[in-house]
Design a protein around this motif. Sequence first.
Motif, PDB file in Angstrom:
ATOM      1  N   ALA A 304     -54.872  52.126  25.467  1.00 21.45           N
ATOM      2  CA  ALA A 304     -53.939  51.797  24.379  1.00 21.45           C
ATOM      3  C   ALA A 304     -52.500  52.022  24.810  1.00 21.45           C
ATOM      4  CB  ALA A 304     -54.276  52.636  23.148  1.00 21.45           C
ATOM      5  N   GLU A 305     -52.262  53.095  25.561  1.00 19.63           N
ATOM      6  CA  GLU A 305     -50.912  53.326  26.076  1.00 19.63           C
ATOM      7  C   GLU A 305     -50.483  52.178  26.990  1.00 19.63           C
ATOM      8  OE1 GLU A 305     -48.726  55.674  25.348  1.00 19.63           O
ATOM      9  OE2 GLU A 305     -50.090  56.715  23.970  1.00 19.63           O
ATOM     10  N   ALA A 306     -51.402  51.694  27.823  1.00 16.50           N
ATOM     11  CA  ALA A 306     -51.088  50.591  28.722  1.00 16.50           C
ATOM     12  C   ALA A 306     -50.799  49.312  27.933  1.00 16.50           C
ATOM     13  CB  ALA A 306     -52.250  50.367  29.691  1.00 16.50           C
ATOM     14  N   ALA A 307     -51.548  49.112  26.853  1.00 13.17           N
ATOM     15  CA  ALA A 307     -51.377  47.891  26.058  1.00 13.17           C
ATOM     16  C   ALA A 307     -49.996  47.800  25.435  1.00 13.17           C
ATOM     17  CB  ALA A 307     -52.449  47.830  24.971  1.00 13.17           C
ATOM     18  N   PHE A 308     -49.418  48.942  25.075  1.00 10.82           N
ATOM     19  CA  PHE A 308     -48.132  48.945  24.375  1.00 10.82           C
ATOM     20  C   PHE A 308     -46.983  49.479  25.234  1.00 10.82           C
ATOM     21  CE2 PHE A 308     -51.106  48.490  20.931  1.00 10.82           C
ATOM     22  CZ  PHE A 308     -50.429  47.681  20.019  1.00 10.82           C
ATOM     23  N   ALA A 309     -47.199  49.531  26.538  1.00  8.22           N
ATOM     24  CA  ALA A 309     -46.163  50.078  27.421  1.00  8.22           C
ATOM     25  C   ALA A 309     -44.859  49.292  27.347  1.00  8.22           C
ATOM     26  CB  ALA A 309     -46.688  50.120  28.855  1.00  8.22           C
ATOM     27  N   ASP A 310     -44.948  47.986  27.112  1.00 10.79           N
ATOM     28  CA  ASP A 310     -43.749  47.146  27.081  1.00 10.79           C
ATOM     29  C   ASP A 310     -43.310  46.783  25.664  1.00 10.79           C
ATOM     30  OD1 ASP A 310     -43.607  47.062  29.882  1.00 10.79           O
ATOM     31  OD2 ASP A 310     -45.007  45.383  29.979  1.00 10.79           O
ATOM     32  N   ALA A 311     -43.826  47.487  24.688  1.00  7.68           N
ATOM     33  CA  ALA A 311     -43.471  47.186  23.296  1.00  7.68           C
ATOM     34  C   ALA A 311     -41.987  47.448  23.039  1.00  7.68           C
ATOM     35  CB  ALA A 311     -44.316  48.019  22.347  1.00  7.68           C
ATOM     36  N   GLU A 312     -41.384  46.571  22.216  1.00  7.75           N
ATOM     37  CA  GLU A 312     -39.969  46.699  21.869  1.00  7.75           C
ATOM     38  C   GLU A 312     -39.835  46.706  20.342  1.00  7.75           C
ATOM     39  OE1 GLU A 312     -37.756  43.632  23.775  1.00  7.75           O
ATOM     40  OE2 GLU A 312     -38.333  44.253  25.798  1.00  7.75           O
ATOM     41  N   PRO A 313     -39.709  47.884  19.757  1.00  4.96           N
ATOM     42  CA  PRO A 313     -39.622  47.955  18.293  1.00  4.96           C
ATOM     43  C   PRO A 313     -38.231  47.616  17.780  1.00  4.96           C
ATOM     44  CG  PRO A 313     -39.466  50.151  19.217  1.00  4.96           C
ATOM     45  CD  PRO A 313     -39.733  49.224  20.368  1.00  4.96           C
TER      46      PRO A 313
END
Length: 340
Positions: A304-313
């Motif tokens: 899950a951490e890998a899935a959202f590593a590039d998330a930009e809120p």
Amino acid sequence: MRPFIYEQPTDISAAVAVASRFTTNEDQPTRANAQFIAGGTNLADYMKLGVAAPNRLLDLNRLEEPALRQIRVTDDGIRFGALVRMGEAADHSEVKRRYPVIADSLRLAASGQIRNMASLAGNVLQRTRCEYFRETSWACNKRVPGSGCAAMEGFNRQHAVLGASDACIATYHGDFAQALIALDAVVRAEGSRGARKIPFARLHRLPRDTPHIETDLAADEIITAIEVPAMPWARRSRYLKIRDRESYAFALASAAVALDLDGDSVREVRIALGGVATVPWRAKEAEAALQGKKLDEASASAAAEAAFADAEPRQHNAFKIELGKRTLVRALLETRDMKV
């Protein structure tokens, strides 16, 4: 709603010919002179709001090709005709047995009335429910290219944290598409340039600087079928959808998971995320993090951490990152524990 001409072609070639005559392949859905309609649960909405204003509407429900309305199951996989209704596919016994993630995604996508009306092809092509796209008084690059994106500094709780650009942060709101991209589905389409086969992963386009160009389809192309291959992980699969209320609502975060286990270790895994991205989102980094690992809470959390590593809120949607991670962990562990 603006006046329009309504036609009911009876074969695909006739529908394509009309669309080709009244549009160009550069036309995009908000400006195309002719548009196709099947269930109409998305397009009719936006015509009433003035977001879409085609001069000519081509109703595909009179097309005479039987395969457009059929679900065909073979040893090689499953083929959905484009005009199969969501409710029919969700209730199909072989879909539920062989591809539970598909049945889940369709059942959770909408109310019963909408599922009985909406076509499968129309569902994957549905447009965003972004408030700024729907309200024509606001700036929206997806609706009017170059006008700006009011969501950037507006109330953006529902908006995307993955796949966004400086031009658009609108979320893709579908559910069925997450199951299809996780299962390596392909789409068959026909247009003035002939028939072709499109990997589902290439059907939708990231917004980048052209958010008004949403798919790889030309304006005169019709989806004729959606094909899902037979895979060893398809039966151990599920779709988890988290929303503000259990009744009909769009996802704040969702996860489509398909697993092939060797004991308690991951032989193969497919993951797609919904409610958090601008397009149907395949989480390949999460898949890679799980490959060959024992599937437990620790490894699921690392994925899950890998899935959202590039998330930009943005200002109001930062909660989606933590919610998305927890949704994925829960979906992985629940899929692991399925009886197949």
